[in-house]
Design a protein around this motif. Structure first.
Motif, PDB file in Angstrom:
ATOM      1  N   MET A   1     -67.864  -8.355 -27.748  1.00  0.00           N
ATOM      2  CA  MET A   1     -68.842  -7.323 -28.004  1.00  0.00           C
ATOM      3  C   MET A   1     -69.611  -7.686 -29.272  1.00  0.00           C
ATOM      4  SD  MET A   1     -66.839  -3.861 -26.822  1.00  0.00           S
ATOM      5  CE  MET A   1     -66.147  -3.629 -28.416  1.00  0.00           C
ATOM      6  N   ILE A   2     -70.560  -8.534 -29.088  1.00  0.00           N
ATOM      7  CA  ILE A   2     -71.406  -8.916 -30.212  1.00  0.00           C
ATOM      8  C   ILE A   2     -72.746  -8.211 -30.059  1.00  0.00           C
ATOM      9  CG2 ILE A   2     -70.217 -11.118 -30.480  1.00  0.00           C
ATOM     10  CD1 ILE A   2     -72.594 -12.450 -29.151  1.00  0.00           C
TER      11      ILE A   2
ATOM     12  N   GLN B   1     -69.021  -1.914 -21.208  1.00  0.00           N
ATOM     13  CA  GLN B   1     -68.782  -1.063 -20.028  1.00  0.00           C
ATOM     14  C   GLN B   1     -67.551  -1.532 -19.256  1.00  0.00           C
ATOM     15  OE1 GLN B   1     -70.685   1.639 -21.056  1.00  0.00           O
ATOM     16  NE2 GLN B   1     -70.428   1.957 -18.892  1.00  0.00           N
ATOM     17  N   ALA B   2     -67.370  -2.843 -19.135  1.00  0.00           N
ATOM     18  CA  ALA B   2     -66.206  -3.382 -18.428  1.00  0.00           C
ATOM     19  C   ALA B   2     -64.915  -2.972 -19.149  1.00  0.00           C
ATOM     20  CB  ALA B   2     -66.306  -4.900 -18.311  1.00  0.00           C
ATOM     21  N   ILE B   3     -64.936  -3.020 -20.467  1.00  0.00           N
ATOM     22  CA  ILE B   3     -63.755  -2.622 -21.245  1.00  0.00           C
ATOM     23  C   ILE B   3     -63.480  -1.131 -21.074  1.00  0.00           C
ATOM     24  CG2 ILE B   3     -62.846  -2.317 -23.586  1.00  0.00           C
ATOM     25  CD1 ILE B   3     -64.269  -4.991 -24.292  1.00  0.00           C
ATOM     26  N   LYS B   4     -64.507  -0.316 -21.146  1.00  0.00           N
ATOM     27  CA  LYS B   4     -64.317   1.127 -20.961  1.00  0.00           C
ATOM     28  C   LYS B   4     -63.721   1.431 -19.590  1.00  0.00           C
ATOM     29  CE  LYS B   4     -67.971   2.648 -24.081  1.00  0.00           C
ATOM     30  NZ  LYS B   4     -69.296   3.272 -24.190  1.00  0.00           N
TER      31      LYS B   4
ATOM     32  N   LYS C   1     -61.967  -0.570 -17.698  1.00  0.00           N
ATOM     33  CA  LYS C   1     -60.596  -1.079 -17.664  1.00  0.00           C
ATOM     34  C   LYS C   1     -59.650  -0.155 -18.431  1.00  0.00           C
ATOM     35  CE  LYS C   1     -57.311  -4.031 -16.844  1.00  0.00           C
ATOM     36  NZ  LYS C   1     -56.654  -4.102 -15.563  1.00  0.00           N
ATOM     37  N   MET C   2     -60.101   0.398 -19.532  1.00  0.00           N
ATOM     38  CA  MET C   2     -59.269   1.331 -20.293  1.00  0.00           C
ATOM     39  C   MET C   2     -58.942   2.572 -19.470  1.00  0.00           C
ATOM     40  SD  MET C   2     -58.331  -0.034 -23.062  1.00  0.00           S
ATOM     41  CE  MET C   2     -57.554   1.433 -23.720  1.00  0.00           C
ATOM     42  N   GLU C   3     -59.899   3.040 -18.688  1.00  0.00           N
ATOM     43  CA  GLU C   3     -59.643   4.181 -17.799  1.00  0.00           C
ATOM     44  C   GLU C   3     -58.573   3.829 -16.773  1.00  0.00           C
ATOM     45  OE1 GLU C   3     -63.448   5.252 -16.174  1.00  0.00           O
ATOM     46  OE2 GLU C   3     -64.215   5.913 -18.120  1.00  0.00           O
ATOM     47  N   LYS C   4     -58.657   2.636 -16.211  1.00  0.00           N
ATOM     48  CA  LYS C   4     -57.651   2.188 -15.249  1.00  0.00           C
ATOM     49  C   LYS C   4     -56.275   2.063 -15.914  1.00  0.00           C
ATOM     50  CE  LYS C   4     -60.881  -0.423 -12.362  1.00  0.00           C
ATOM     51  NZ  LYS C   4     -61.284  -1.763 -11.919  1.00  0.00           N
ATOM     52  N   ASN C   5     -56.269   1.492 -17.131  1.00  0.00           N
ATOM     53  CA  ASN C   5     -55.006   1.320 -17.845  1.00  0.00           C
ATOM     54  C   ASN C   5     -54.371   2.664 -18.194  1.00  0.00           C
ATOM     55  OD1 ASN C   5     -55.093  -1.440 -17.723  1.00  0.00           O
ATOM     56  ND2 ASN C   5     -55.850  -1.709 -19.802  1.00  0.00           N
ATOM     57  N   ALA C   6     -55.195   3.642 -18.551  1.00  0.00           N
ATOM     58  CA  ALA C   6     -54.679   4.967 -18.872  1.00  0.00           C
ATOM     59  C   ALA C   6     -53.974   5.566 -17.658  1.00  0.00           C
ATOM     60  CB  ALA C   6     -55.803   5.876 -19.354  1.00  0.00           C
ATOM     61  N   ALA C   7     -54.510   5.337 -16.470  1.00  0.00           N
ATOM     62  CA  ALA C   7     -53.885   5.845 -15.247  1.00  0.00           C
ATOM     63  C   ALA C   7     -52.607   5.063 -14.917  1.00  0.00           C
ATOM     64  CB  ALA C   7     -54.870   5.767 -14.083  1.00  0.00           C
TER      65      ALA C   7
END
Length: 116
Positions: A1-2, A87-90, A92-98
């Motif tokens: 994220m640069i 956006q990809a990280i966000k 993925k974080m939603e998936k990881n939270a689940a």
């Protein structure tokens, strides 16, 4: 994220050297993996104390260079594939939270399919 200005510099650096011809997604991914392995070498055979001591010497710059190499190749890959890394990280974080609900995994290192 640069930021966009730095990404523009990276793209221009590559363009000036006519390196796009070598930077297909497969080869960028390979280079990213190689650079990540070089990053691992910095930590290999060192315990936490040794790592901390190295971070306080001029060897820290070598670590920063390896991290930068990883970030550069990841930035090129995302740019070339039109992937918004943030956006990809966000997403993925939603998936990881689940997959890893706090109440089931807090303080545990199990993979999502190993905890009950």
């Amino acid at each position: 994220m640069i930021n966009a200005d730095l990404l523009k510099q990276l793209i221009e650096f590559r363009r000036e050297r006519d390196w796009e011809q070598f930077h297909n997604p497969k080869d960028i991914a390979i280079s990213l993996s190689i650079e990540a392995a070089e990053l691992l070498e910095w930590f290999q055979w060192r315990d936490k104390t040794e790592i901390q001591q190295m971070l306080e010497t001029d060897k820290r710059e070598a670590l920063e260079d390896e991290i930068a190499d990883v970030a550069v190749y990841l930035s090129y890959l995302c740019h070339d594939l039109n992937i918004d890394l943030e956006q990809a990280i966000k997403r993925k974080m939603e998936k990881n939270a689940a997959k890893y609900p706090v109440e089931k995994v807090k303080g545990r290192a199990d993979k999502y399919n190993e905890y009950s």
